[in-house]
Design a protein around this motif. Sequence first.
Motif, short mmCIF file in Angstrom:
data_model
loop_
_atom_site.label_atom_id
_atom_site.label_comp_id
_atom_site.label_asym_id
_atom_site.label_seq_id
_atom_site.Cartn_x
_atom_site.Cartn_y
_atom_site.Cartn_z
N GLY A 11 0.80 -1.22 0.00
CA GLY A 11 0.00 0.00 0.00
C GLY A 11 0.83 1.26 0.00
N GLY A 12 2.08 1.18 -0.51
CA GLY A 12 2.91 2.35 -0.57
C GLY A 12 3.57 2.71 0.75
N ARG A 13 3.36 1.90 1.79
CA ARG A 13 3.95 2.20 3.08
C ARG A 13 4.80 1.02 3.53
N SER A 14 5.91 1.31 4.17
CA SER A 14 6.81 0.27 4.61
C SER A 14 6.32 -0.34 5.92
N LEU A 15 6.18 -1.65 5.93
CA LEU A 15 5.83 -2.37 7.15
C LEU A 15 7.10 -3.08 7.61
N ASP A 16 7.85 -2.41 8.50
CA ASP A 16 9.10 -2.99 8.94
C ASP A 16 8.82 -4.15 9.90
N ARG A 17 9.85 -4.92 10.16
CA ARG A 17 9.77 -6.05 11.07
C ARG A 17 8.72 -7.06 10.64
N VAL A 18 8.81 -7.56 9.43
CA VAL A 18 7.94 -8.65 9.01
C VAL A 18 8.61 -9.93 9.46
N THR A 19 8.01 -10.59 10.43
CA THR A 19 8.64 -11.77 11.03
C THR A 19 7.65 -12.93 11.07
N THR A 20 8.20 -14.11 11.29
CA THR A 20 7.38 -15.29 11.53
C THR A 20 7.74 -15.83 12.91
N GLY A 21 7.09 -16.89 13.32
CA GLY A 21 7.39 -17.43 14.63
C GLY A 21 6.69 -16.64 15.72
N LEU A 22 7.33 -16.50 16.87
CA LEU A 22 6.75 -15.76 17.98
C LEU A 22 6.93 -14.26 17.78
N PRO A 23 5.89 -13.46 18.00
CA PRO A 23 6.01 -12.01 17.78
C PRO A 23 6.82 -11.31 18.85
N ASN A 24 6.89 -11.88 20.05
CA ASN A 24 7.63 -11.27 21.16
C ASN A 24 8.58 -12.29 21.77
N GLY A 61 5.34 -5.05 11.39
CA GLY A 61 5.59 -3.94 12.30
C GLY A 61 5.82 -4.44 13.72
N PRO A 62 6.00 -3.51 14.66
CA PRO A 62 6.22 -3.91 16.05
C PRO A 62 4.94 -4.48 16.65
N ASN A 63 5.07 -5.49 17.47
CA ASN A 63 3.91 -6.02 18.17
C ASN A 63 3.60 -5.08 19.33
N ARG A 64 2.43 -4.46 19.30
CA ARG A 64 2.12 -3.39 20.25
C ARG A 64 1.21 -3.83 21.38
N ALA A 108 -1.90 -21.68 4.82
CA ALA A 108 -2.18 -20.33 4.34
C ALA A 108 -1.42 -19.29 5.16
N HIS A 109 -0.95 -18.25 4.49
CA HIS A 109 -0.34 -17.12 5.19
C HIS A 109 -1.44 -16.25 5.81
N VAL A 110 -1.26 -15.90 7.05
CA VAL A 110 -2.16 -14.98 7.74
C VAL A 110 -1.33 -13.80 8.21
N ASP A 111 -1.63 -12.62 7.69
CA ASP A 111 -0.87 -11.42 8.03
C ASP A 111 -1.55 -10.69 9.19
N ILE A 112 -0.73 -10.29 10.17
CA ILE A 112 -1.23 -9.66 11.38
C ILE A 112 -0.55 -8.31 11.58
N LEU A 113 -1.36 -7.29 11.90
CA LEU A 113 -0.80 -5.97 12.17
C LEU A 113 -1.60 -5.32 13.31
N PHE A 114 -0.92 -5.05 14.43
CA PHE A 114 -1.52 -4.31 15.53
C PHE A 114 -1.18 -2.83 15.37
N GLY A 115 -2.18 -1.99 15.55
CA GLY A 115 -1.95 -0.56 15.46
C GLY A 115 -1.47 0.01 16.78
#
Length: 268
Positions: A7-20, A55-58, A201-208
Amino acid sequence: MADDTTGGRSLDRVTTGLPNPGRRWKRGERNTAFRITSVFVIPLFRWVSAYRWHGPNRLPEHGAFVVAPNHYTNIDPLVVGTAVWVSRRLPRFLAKASIFRVPVVGKLMTGMGQIPVERSGRTRLNDPLGGGRSLVEQGGAVIVYPEGTLTRDPDLWPMRGKTGAARIALENDVPLIPMAHWGTQRIMPRYSKKLNLFRRAHVDILFGEPMDLSAYRGRPLDQQVLGEVTEQLMAEITALVEQLRGEPAPAKRWDPSANQQKETGKFE
């Protein structure tokens, strides 16, 4: 760790496994029902889904908070609950009362402290917001779908919201965190009852970011205030979904009443 641009914006920290990585459960936090669920349900779901964390897990490490996700398939609660669980926080729901009548599942739901909500919007506490307060007192993540049901938008974009998530967060003075996920429809399409167990299936997660509610603290929680916060919440959820999908949402949010659609039940 990698960079991803959608979407034209950088989503840094794209990771798999445990988020924290490194975050641990607090002693005594999980009861027997949560432990049973984690042994049987979480591994099965993680086998059919590959989570990608953007992104960062918030999610806060301590204290109660409200998570407000988008909602477009019947399996969404498992998607969101798993995301919260592997973040080492307890997921708690206001859930449909019919689930509590399912053998075994109902006992587990009750044992985990979830709150049943009838079709009318009433809980067995006879107060939906009282149910929210009860969950806040128990701690962990209070998961509230602000749309109230699966989105009616034909392209699965978030539709107009209801005020429950905003009210619970404001009344209890806890963080309100918008959340987006995308990819769940590849595991179970909208209104389907069949899981796709044979293709991961890939499931993408983003916390605001937790919403800034300081301007509303101390104000009477009338419909104007709740409406403003809910509209802001839905705008933030939609922006997160746009990032995950890599495309803009419709300019006008879908409204079931304006499209002659009923509020509950299957409509397709």
